[in-house]
Design a protein around this motif. Structure first.
Motif, short mmCIF file in Angstrom:
data_model
loop_
_atom_site.label_atom_id
_atom_site.label_comp_id
_atom_site.label_asym_id
_atom_site.label_seq_id
_atom_site.Cartn_x
_atom_site.Cartn_y
_atom_site.Cartn_z
N THR A 125 -0.96 4.79 -5.59
CA THR A 125 -2.23 5.26 -6.12
C THR A 125 -2.87 4.19 -7.01
OG1 THR A 125 -1.17 6.28 -8.03
CG2 THR A 125 -1.40 7.63 -6.04
N HIS A 126 -4.15 4.37 -7.30
CA HIS A 126 -4.86 3.44 -8.18
C HIS A 126 -4.28 3.50 -9.60
CE1 HIS A 126 -7.90 2.45 -5.19
NE2 HIS A 126 -8.02 3.74 -4.93
N GLN A 127 -3.85 4.68 -10.02
CA GLN A 127 -3.26 4.80 -11.35
C GLN A 127 -1.95 4.03 -11.44
OE1 GLN A 127 -2.50 8.83 -12.52
NE2 GLN A 127 -1.75 8.28 -14.55
N GLU A 128 -1.11 4.12 -10.40
CA GLU A 128 0.14 3.38 -10.40
C GLU A 128 -0.11 1.87 -10.41
OE1 GLU A 128 3.58 5.99 -8.19
OE2 GLU A 128 2.08 5.05 -6.92
N ARG A 129 -1.11 1.43 -9.67
CA ARG A 129 -1.40 0.00 -9.62
C ARG A 129 -1.89 -0.52 -10.97
NH1 ARG A 129 -1.35 -2.84 -5.21
NH2 ARG A 129 -1.54 -0.97 -3.92
N SER A 130 -2.72 0.26 -11.64
CA SER A 130 -3.20 -0.17 -12.95
C SER A 130 -2.07 -0.16 -13.99
CB SER A 130 -4.34 0.74 -13.41
OG SER A 130 -3.91 2.09 -13.51
N GLN A 159 0.82 -1.21 0.00
CA GLN A 159 0.00 0.00 0.00
C GLN A 159 0.86 1.26 0.00
OE1 GLN A 159 -3.27 -0.14 -0.35
NE2 GLN A 159 -3.32 -2.39 -0.23
N ARG A 191 2.22 6.76 -0.74
CA ARG A 191 1.10 5.84 -0.95
C ARG A 191 1.01 5.44 -2.43
NH1 ARG A 191 -3.77 4.31 1.34
NH2 ARG A 191 -3.35 5.54 3.22
#
Length: 322
Positions: free
Chosen positions: A247-252, A239, A245
């Motif tokens: 981010t959702h963009q980095e994870r995608s 996380q 932190r």
């Protein structure tokens, strides 16, 4: 503490008082209507107050902090009496509340400490949840498996390299490895993923495996971002990475291109062995010392001009000065 009967009696008393007051002062009914509408009655206020008091009582924490001295001896068991003895200090903090107890152990600033002292694991291995071993000279994590309930591990400013082995710690959530000697990022992440399945926070700053702009001037923000994509791809439970932190963009993006952002280094070529001959080892072609520095590269069509001893202009020269 009010019992149900007492609450009922108070409610009846309030109702009777309100009727008497309304009979004597007709406008008092408006006041009671406001109180009942806004606060739900005096009984509700008393219940909320007692509930708040009980919640505050249940969340009370106790904390105990004490310092200990640890005597370690270098050498084999047979030479313990004559070996070198080192006196070091450690700090233990115990935090407990009604439902949970947490123990923190700090053993820092020991320049001669190259491994985790065995005594720490024997005394506190099953109790410690937070372990701080920063600013030592630790090179191996042997005996770390004794801390089976560990949740946070701080190993900053040590000498851990690529050969360090991580024992399985299923409860570990935080791991800090800043300022060590780690170069193989992919090998490290494979070990972390296999040993720490619940890890959510990881920090690898000031290692060669992490392209940090502060410690490596040849790296830029794009290099660091590719590093983040690769780490997120390899350890999907994270996380936070390096105090930032995820981010959702980095994870995608990590799911799409994380596999292709790994750093590939060419393997070291094995040394070429030259078979010896009868006259000795082979030697390269002889060097023409007269031609050194006269070679010129050419592109396209090349014109050659002969300037040897047998040219037309040298027929009158009888010696070998050319």
């Amino acid at each position: 503490m009010f019992s149900n009967r007492v609450y009922t009696a108070i409610n009846i008393g309030i109702v009777v008082l309100s009727f008497v007051e309304s009979y004597v002062f007709p406008l008092a009914i408006v006041k009671w209507m406001i109180v009942i509408t806004k606060y739900g009655g005096l009984l509700t206020i008393l219940k909320e107050y007692t509930q708040t008091f009980k919640d505050a009582e249940s969340t009370t924490k106790t904390q105990y902090k004490y310092s200990l001295k640890l005597m370690t001896t270098t050498g084999t068991r047979a030479s313990c009496e004559n070996g070198k003895k080192n006196l070091s200090h450690m700090s233990v903090v115990c935090i407990s509340d009604k439902d949970h107890q947490r123990t923190q152990l700090s053993y820092c600033g020991q320049e001669d400490c190259k491994r985790i002292p065995v005594a720490l694991g024997k005394m506190y291995g099953a109790k410690v949840h937070y372990l701080d071993l920063s600013y030592n000279s630790i090179e191996t994590l042997r005996d770390l498996d004794q801390f089976c309930g560990l949740e946070e591990l701080i190993l900053d400013n040590n000498k851990l390299g690529d050969h360090a082995a991580f024992p399985p710690l299923p409860r570990l959530r935080t791991l800090a490895l800043n300022n060590n000697q780690i170069e193989d990022l992919e090998g490290l992440l494979d070990k972390i993923r296999a040993s720490f399945p619940a890890l959510t926070y990881l920090s690898l700053l000031s290692n060669k495996a992490c392209p940090d702009q502060l410690s490596d001037l040849d790296k830029d923000e794009s290099d660091y971002q590719r590093y983040r994509y690769f780490v997120i791809y390899k350890v999907p439970t994270l996380q936070f990475l390096d105090s930032r932190r995820i981010t959702h963009q980095e994870r995608s993006e990590a799911l799409k291109r994380g596999e292709f952002t790994r750093v590939r280094r060419p393997e070291a070529a094995p040394p070429v062995s030259v078979a010896p001959t009868a006259a000795g080892t082979l030697r390269p072609l002889p060097v023409d010392l007269a031609a050194l520095g006269k070679h010129k590269g050419a592109y396209g069509k090349c014109h050659y001009k002969y300037t040897g001893k047998h040219s037309e202009g040298n027929r009158f020269i009888v010696n070998s000065d050319l």
